[in-house]
Design a protein around this motif. Sequence first.
Motif, PDB file in Angstrom:
ATOM      1  N   LYS A  63      -7.187 -43.020   2.862  1.00  0.00           N
ATOM      2  CA  LYS A  63      -7.942 -42.958   3.953  1.00  0.00           C
ATOM      3  C   LYS A  63      -6.895 -43.150   5.372  1.00  0.00           C
ATOM      4  CE  LYS A  63     -12.150 -42.232   3.048  1.00  0.00           C
ATOM      5  NZ  LYS A  63     -12.741 -40.912   3.136  1.00  0.00           N
ATOM      6  N   GLN A  94     -15.982 -35.505  -7.535  1.00  0.00           N
ATOM      7  CA  GLN A  94     -16.898 -34.747  -6.745  1.00  0.00           C
ATOM      8  C   GLN A  94     -16.005 -33.960  -5.582  1.00  0.00           C
ATOM      9  OE1 GLN A  94     -20.136 -34.467  -7.218  1.00  0.00           O
ATOM     10  NE2 GLN A  94     -20.056 -35.788  -9.028  1.00  0.00           N
ATOM     11  N   TYR A 123     -14.046 -39.976  -7.769  1.00  0.00           N
ATOM     12  CA  TYR A 123     -15.561 -39.747  -8.130  1.00  0.00           C
ATOM     13  C   TYR A 123     -15.813 -38.481  -8.855  1.00  0.00           C
ATOM     14  CZ  TYR A 123     -16.196 -43.399  -4.483  1.00  0.00           C
ATOM     15  OH  TYR A 123     -15.745 -44.293  -3.897  1.00  0.00           O
ATOM     16  N   HIS A 166      -6.116 -45.609  -9.144  1.00  0.00           N
ATOM     17  CA  HIS A 166      -7.261 -45.601  -8.124  1.00  0.00           C
ATOM     18  C   HIS A 166      -7.048 -46.552  -6.948  1.00  0.00           C
ATOM     19  CE1 HIS A 166     -10.204 -43.090 -10.808  1.00  0.00           C
ATOM     20  NE2 HIS A 166      -8.918 -42.527 -10.802  1.00  0.00           N
ATOM     21  N   TYR A 209      -9.613 -37.732  -1.825  1.00  0.00           N
ATOM     22  CA  TYR A 209     -10.227 -38.996  -2.182  1.00  0.00           C
ATOM     23  C   TYR A 209     -11.175 -38.937  -2.967  1.00  0.00           C
ATOM     24  CZ  TYR A 209     -11.956 -43.539  -0.632  1.00  0.00           C
ATOM     25  OH  TYR A 209     -12.171 -44.791  -0.403  1.00  0.00           O
ATOM     26  N   ASN A 210     -12.434 -38.159  -2.582  1.00  0.00           N
ATOM     27  CA  ASN A 210     -13.584 -37.947  -3.588  1.00  0.00           C
ATOM     28  C   ASN A 210     -13.152 -37.502  -4.910  1.00  0.00           C
ATOM     29  OD1 ASN A 210     -15.450 -39.369  -1.718  1.00  0.00           O
ATOM     30  ND2 ASN A 210     -15.394 -37.575  -0.648  1.00  0.00           N
ATOM     31  N   THR A 211     -12.652 -36.372  -4.855  1.00  0.00           N
ATOM     32  CA  THR A 211     -12.401 -35.666  -6.383  1.00  0.00           C
ATOM     33  C   THR A 211     -11.441 -36.847  -7.323  1.00  0.00           C
ATOM     34  OG1 THR A 211     -11.479 -33.810  -7.414  1.00  0.00           O
ATOM     35  CG2 THR A 211     -10.081 -34.547  -5.802  1.00  0.00           C
TER      36      THR A 211
END
Length: 202
Positions: free
Chosen positions: A113, A176, A174, A105, A169-171
């Motif tokens: 980003k 999500q 997090y 991570h 990024y989020n998946t």
Amino acid sequence: MSKVDHNKQQKRNSLLDSAFSLFIRNGFSKTSISDIVNAAGVAKGTFYLYFKDKYDIRNHLISHKASQVFLAAYTELQKHEDIVDFEDQVVFIIDNILNQFSENHSLVMLISKHLSWGFFTNSLIETPDKDVPAVYTIYQELLARSSHTYRDPELMMYMILELVSGVSYNTILYEQPLPLEKIKEPLYKVLRSIFSQYRVEG
């Protein structure tokens, strides 16, 4: 590579590795150049032989780590001689990179980003080693060997990079809106639709 060049490369890599650890652990703003050189075990003057300032080493670090991730995926691709189609090759590389990100991570936080087309064409034109081709060069070679022709291939890859970067990024961090493995199938369908839009038929 001569012994002198090898020593220089080792010092530069030591600075990059130290910066990576410190940026992830303490944050970019709370990490000083003194912290980086102390962790690397080199003199402060040595830092300025390779980098202009803290922002410069961060940019080189992103390029360095992204190159490592991409080249690891490309090396894995070369073991699969049955994957000859350009689109399948790109999807394989992306899938491998996402798997690397899911296992680390810290790489996602550093790279994702900043992973844009401008970064891809500018930063990754530089080679991590004299004997290793640049990422952008590899992309052009894969494209040149493709059985299809694509209009605006740079815009096509820009769209793909922005999509993958934004979705991953989020998946990964997090889970999500969905965990990575559940997002892959719809993501790759969209990637293939992008290919089809830019493919020149006939």
